[in-house]
Design a protein around this motif. Structure first.
Motif, PDB file in Angstrom:
ATOM      1  N   THR A  91       0.949  -1.288  -0.086  1.00  7.31           N
ATOM      2  CA  THR A  91      -0.021  -0.032  -0.097  1.00  7.31           C
ATOM      3  C   THR A  91       0.927   1.274  -0.022  1.00  7.31           C
ATOM      4  O   THR A  91       0.722   2.097  -0.617  1.00  7.31           O
ATOM      5  CB  THR A  91      -0.821   0.151   1.159  1.00  7.31           C
ATOM      6  N   LEU A  92       1.933   1.303   1.017  1.00  9.38           N
ATOM      7  CA  LEU A  92       2.661   2.641   1.056  1.00  9.38           C
ATOM      8  C   LEU A  92       3.522   2.714  -0.227  1.00  9.38           C
ATOM      9  O   LEU A  92       4.182   3.739  -0.635  1.00  9.38           O
ATOM     10  CB  LEU A  92       3.603   2.482   2.242  1.00  9.38           C
ATOM     11  N   ALA A  93       4.078   1.664  -0.754  1.00 11.02           N
ATOM     12  CA  ALA A  93       4.951   1.489  -2.046  1.00 11.02           C
ATOM     13  C   ALA A  93       6.204   2.258  -1.899  1.00 11.02           C
ATOM     14  O   ALA A  93       6.324   3.358  -2.618  1.00 11.02           O
ATOM     15  CB  ALA A  93       4.045   1.920  -3.306  1.00 11.02           C
ATOM     16  N   ILE A 177       7.726  10.591   6.933  1.00 10.42           N
ATOM     17  CA  ILE A 177       8.374   9.208   6.942  1.00 10.42           C
ATOM     18  C   ILE A 177       7.496   8.275   7.473  1.00 10.42           C
ATOM     19  O   ILE A 177       7.431   8.237   8.781  1.00 10.42           O
ATOM     20  CB  ILE A 177       9.728   9.104   7.369  1.00 10.42           C
ATOM     21  N   ALA A 178       6.904   7.073   6.818  1.00  9.46           N
ATOM     22  CA  ALA A 178       6.220   6.273   7.636  1.00  9.46           C
ATOM     23  C   ALA A 178       7.046   5.355   8.479  1.00  9.46           C
ATOM     24  O   ALA A 178       8.057   4.673   8.081  1.00  9.46           O
ATOM     25  CB  ALA A 178       5.646   5.141   6.664  1.00  9.46           C
ATOM     26  N   LEU A 179       6.699   5.452   9.599  1.00  9.03           N
ATOM     27  CA  LEU A 179       7.271   4.687  10.937  1.00  9.03           C
ATOM     28  C   LEU A 179       6.517   3.393  11.298  1.00  9.03           C
ATOM     29  O   LEU A 179       5.450   3.723  11.775  1.00  9.03           O
ATOM     30  CB  LEU A 179       7.623   5.578  12.258  1.00  9.03           C
ATOM     31  N   ILE A 180       7.218   2.412  10.886  1.00  9.11           N
ATOM     32  CA  ILE A 180       6.409   1.082  11.092  1.00  9.11           C
ATOM     33  C   ILE A 180       7.069   0.574  12.174  1.00  9.11           C
ATOM     34  O   ILE A 180       8.299   0.005  12.191  1.00  9.11           O
ATOM     35  CB  ILE A 180       6.307   0.125   9.713  1.00  9.11           C
ATOM     36  N   VAL A 181       6.353   0.289  13.472  1.00  8.18           N
ATOM     37  CA  VAL A 181       6.760  -0.169  14.650  1.00  8.18           C
ATOM     38  C   VAL A 181       6.255  -1.420  14.909  1.00  8.18           C
ATOM     39  O   VAL A 181       5.045  -1.543  15.065  1.00  8.18           O
ATOM     40  CB  VAL A 181       6.330   0.678  15.814  1.00  8.18           C
ATOM     41  N   ARG A 203      -0.080  10.856  11.212  1.00  9.84           N
ATOM     42  CA  ARG A 203      -0.631  10.124   9.875  1.00  9.84           C
ATOM     43  C   ARG A 203       0.466   9.345   9.373  1.00  9.84           C
ATOM     44  O   ARG A 203       0.513   8.623   8.387  1.00  9.84           O
ATOM     45  CB  ARG A 203      -0.786  11.205   9.181  1.00  9.84           C
ATOM     46  N   TYR A 204       1.665   9.328  10.255  1.00  3.70           N
ATOM     47  CA  TYR A 204       2.715   8.245   9.771  1.00  3.70           C
ATOM     48  C   TYR A 204       3.507   7.258  10.572  1.00  3.70           C
ATOM     49  O   TYR A 204       4.459   6.600  10.165  1.00  3.70           O
ATOM     50  CB  TYR A 204       4.207   9.458   9.258  1.00  3.70           C
ATOM     51  N   LEU A 205       2.478   7.175  11.849  1.00  2.00           N
ATOM     52  CA  LEU A 205       2.778   6.097  12.529  1.00  2.00           C
ATOM     53  C   LEU A 205       1.921   4.724  12.554  1.00  2.00           C
ATOM     54  O   LEU A 205       0.832   5.110  12.413  1.00  2.00           O
ATOM     55  CB  LEU A 205       2.711   6.697  14.050  1.00  2.00           C
ATOM     56  N   TYR A 206       2.800   3.590  12.324  1.00  2.00           N
ATOM     57  CA  TYR A 206       1.937   2.256  12.000  1.00  2.00           C
ATOM     58  C   TYR A 206       2.307   1.306  13.127  1.00  2.00           C
ATOM     59  O   TYR A 206       3.788   1.240  13.259  1.00  2.00           O
ATOM     60  CB  TYR A 206       2.154   1.850  10.713  1.00  2.00           C
ATOM     61  N   LEU A 207       1.587   0.806  13.996  1.00  2.00           N
ATOM     62  CA  LEU A 207       1.836  -0.108  14.965  1.00  2.00           C
ATOM     63  C   LEU A 207       1.305  -1.716  14.620  1.00  2.00           C
ATOM     64  O   LEU A 207       0.340  -1.528  14.413  1.00  2.00           O
ATOM     65  CB  LEU A 207       1.361   0.121  16.558  1.00  2.00           C
ATOM     66  N   LEU A 208       2.248  -2.538  14.418  1.00  2.00           N
ATOM     67  CA  LEU A 208       1.834  -3.762  14.185  1.00  2.00           C
ATOM     68  C   LEU A 208       1.962  -4.553  15.474  1.00  2.00           C
ATOM     69  O   LEU A 208       2.669  -4.532  16.366  1.00  2.00           O
ATOM     70  CB  LEU A 208       2.936  -4.349  13.285  1.00  2.00           C
ATOM     71  N   ARG A 209       0.674  -5.460  15.556  1.00  2.00           N
ATOM     72  CA  ARG A 209       0.839  -6.236  16.791  1.00  2.00           C
ATOM     73  C   ARG A 209       0.503  -7.983  16.460  1.00  2.00           C
ATOM     74  O   ARG A 209      -0.085  -7.971  15.487  1.00  2.00           O
ATOM     75  CB  ARG A 209      -0.419  -5.729  17.567  1.00  2.00           C
ATOM     76  N   SER A 210       0.754  -8.583  17.389  1.00  2.00           N
ATOM     77  CA  SER A 210       0.493 -10.063  17.140  1.00  2.00           C
ATOM     78  C   SER A 210      -0.079 -10.628  18.277  1.00  2.00           C
ATOM     79  O   SER A 210       0.218 -10.435  19.379  1.00  2.00           O
ATOM     80  CB  SER A 210       1.833 -10.883  16.797  1.00  2.00           C
ATOM     81  N   GLY A 228      -3.219   5.974  12.966  1.00  2.00           N
ATOM     82  CA  GLY A 228      -4.046   7.286  12.883  1.00  2.00           C
ATOM     83  C   GLY A 228      -4.366   7.518  11.436  1.00  2.00           C
ATOM     84  O   GLY A 228      -5.087   8.472  11.135  1.00  2.00           O
ATOM     85  N   ASN A 229      -3.704   7.065  10.344  1.00  2.00           N
ATOM     86  CA  ASN A 229      -3.822   7.271   9.211  1.00  2.00           C
ATOM     87  C   ASN A 229      -5.071   6.301   8.563  1.00  2.00           C
ATOM     88  O   ASN A 229      -5.058   5.273   8.167  1.00  2.00           O
ATOM     89  CB  ASN A 229      -3.025   6.990   8.009  1.00  2.00           C
ATOM     90  N   LYS A 230      -6.359   6.909   8.747  1.00  2.00           N
ATOM     91  CA  LYS A 230      -7.547   5.985   8.362  1.00  2.00           C
ATOM     92  C   LYS A 230      -7.488   5.683   6.906  1.00  2.00           C
ATOM     93  O   LYS A 230      -8.040   4.831   6.540  1.00  2.00           O
ATOM     94  CB  LYS A 230      -8.825   6.831   8.856  1.00  2.00           C
ATOM     95  N   GLU A 231      -7.000   6.633   6.125  1.00  2.00           N
ATOM     96  CA  GLU A 231      -6.878   6.285   4.593  1.00  2.00           C
ATOM     97  C   GLU A 231      -6.234   5.104   4.316  1.00  2.00           C
ATOM     98  O   GLU A 231      -6.584   4.425   3.647  1.00  2.00           O
ATOM     99  CB  GLU A 231      -6.504   7.472   3.864  1.00  2.00           C
ATOM    100  N   THR A 232      -5.102   5.015   4.970  1.00  2.00           N
ATOM    101  CA  THR A 232      -4.315   3.790   4.567  1.00  2.00           C
ATOM    102  C   THR A 232      -5.028   2.613   5.009  1.00  2.00           C
ATOM    103  O   THR A 232      -5.106   1.411   4.478  1.00  2.00           O
ATOM    104  CB  THR A 232      -3.026   4.085   5.180  1.00  2.00           C
ATOM    105  N   ILE A 233      -5.482   2.748   6.479  1.00  2.00           N
ATOM    106  CA  ILE A 233      -6.527   1.522   7.037  1.00  2.00           C
ATOM    107  C   ILE A 233      -7.437   1.250   6.152  1.00  2.00           C
ATOM    108  O   ILE A 233      -7.783  -0.056   5.705  1.00  2.00           O
ATOM    109  CB  ILE A 233      -6.856   1.891   8.526  1.00  2.00           C
TER     110      ILE A 233
END
Length: 370
Positions: A91-93, A177-181, A203-210, A228-233
């Motif tokens: 998605t972010l490409a 910058i997309a910060l993917i944590v 708008r640039y913070l993404y938290l991945l959870r398992s 917080g980036n609802k468009e990406t979700i």
């Protein structure tokens, strides 16, 4: 294929034994095992297997949003965290991405599939493999489109300084910058995530959870992403394949994060067993051990050319070799924290294969059982 922990079937076939005979220290799964609530839910809802899951997973997403104090359209569940890593990268490409080395292999594979330029940021043994504020300068210099960072890191089990993470999030927001944590192991830390409160204003913070590791359900495959980036979700939900999360996973996921008794018992038990295991391992002259905050222990075998994984397999104990992590070689390993009895068996086997029992200093590595 990338090597991962928990590959007991292939290992059993290679050894010519029943995989059930292997004691698996290679997969970082909660040693308390499946929560009773999960078992009861599945048994009492077997009939859901005859119906398609809700393609929007409304109840699951609402439960995840409520548990994380965020909005419904700021979360998406996935078939394990790995599905979301690949989907987010598509998605972010990004044209360029920064990766901390050593780190989880799937970030690199997902980025390579998109033809992304990868900038390695090496963590050094001399600095204890801990990230420091120099990372901020590297981000300013390279200006990648995205940055992956795991908290705690896999395979080291270390947590970056909370102040550093906060400044990193602010910098990435400023530079777009997309910060993917990757917070796959954050549930093992009683204090949880320090970055989650920033989601609403980012708008640039993404938290991945398992959810598979802490709640011991790797076979169900369940993870989620917060942003917080609802468009990406929204784009992720709209473009992915339908029904990627099965009905049992969707049902179970609605209840896991509210199981406070299981969560508190897990924190106490794992902390206790990790400390005992860490102290025992630290007494071996042949090992250099890093103190983690996660439910696994990262270490180096100092015996030149000695294959510790192969030696322990003769005792039917499987550990995780870390040589496929960029920046590491065949001397590096990772083990999960398991039950008291299993940890004791591991130390006994380790004592035998390293031939340190003759030194007479290992007779009381572990306290009496009980």
């Amino acid at each position: 294929m990338s090597e991962h922990g928990g590959n007991v079937v292939e290992t059993g076939q290679q050894l010519g034994i029943d995989p059930a005979l292997l004691l698996d220290f290679s997969a970082n799964i909660n040693p308390l095992g499946l929560p009773e609530r999960v078992r009861a839910l599945i048994v009492s809802h077997l009939d859901i297997i005859t119906h398609y899951p809700d393609v929007e997973y409304r109840h699951l997403h609402q439960a995840l949003a409520s548990a994380n104090r965020c909005e419904y359209d700021q979360t998406i569940a996935g078939n394990g965290e790995t599905e979301l890593i690949y989907g987010l990268v598509r998605t972010l490409a990004p044209r360029s991405a920064m990766l901390l080395v050593p780190g989880f292999a799937e970030y690199r594979r997902a980025l390579q599939q998109q033809g992304c330029q990868i900038i390695d940021y090496a963590l050094s043994e001399q600095d204890g493999f801990q990230v420091d504020f120099a990372l901020l300068d590297a981000v300013r210099t390279h200006r990648p489109d995205c940055l992956f960072i795991a908290t705690p890191n896999n395979p080291t089990g270390l947590m970056p300084d909370a102040g550093l993470l906060d400044r990193l999030a602010s910098l990435c927001e400023e530079l777009h910058i997309a910060l993917i944590v990757d917070e796959a192991f954050i549930d093992f830390l009683p204090q949880g995530s320090t970055l989650a409160p920033r989601l609403a204003g980012s708008r640039y913070l993404y938290l991945l959870r398992s959810l598979t590791k802490f709640f011991a359900i790797p076979g169900l495959r369940l993870g989620y992403l917060l942003s917080g980036n609802k468009e990406t979700i929204h784009h992720l939900k709209r473009t992915r394949e339908p029904w990627s999360v099965n009905a049992f996973s969707a049902l179970v996921g609605q209840h896991l994060l509210s199981d406070e008794d299981y969560i508190s018992r897990s924190h106490a038990y794992i902390a206790r067993q990790r400390d005992v295991l860490l102290q025992a391992m630290a007494r071996f002259p042949s090992l250099m051990v890093w103190k983690p905050e996660a439910n696994f222990i990262f270490f180096r075998c100092l015996r030149q050319g000695f294959n510790l994984k192969a030696a322990l397999l003769r005792h039917h104990i499987l550990i995780r070799h870390c040589e496929n992590y960029p920046g590491l070689d065949s001397a590096w390993y990772r083990i999960a924290v398991r039950t008291e009895a299993e940890n004791r068996r591991f130390i006994e086997a380790l004592t035998h294969v390293l031939h340190d029992a003759d030194d007479g200093i290992f007779s009381n590595l572990l306290p009496p059982a009980g």
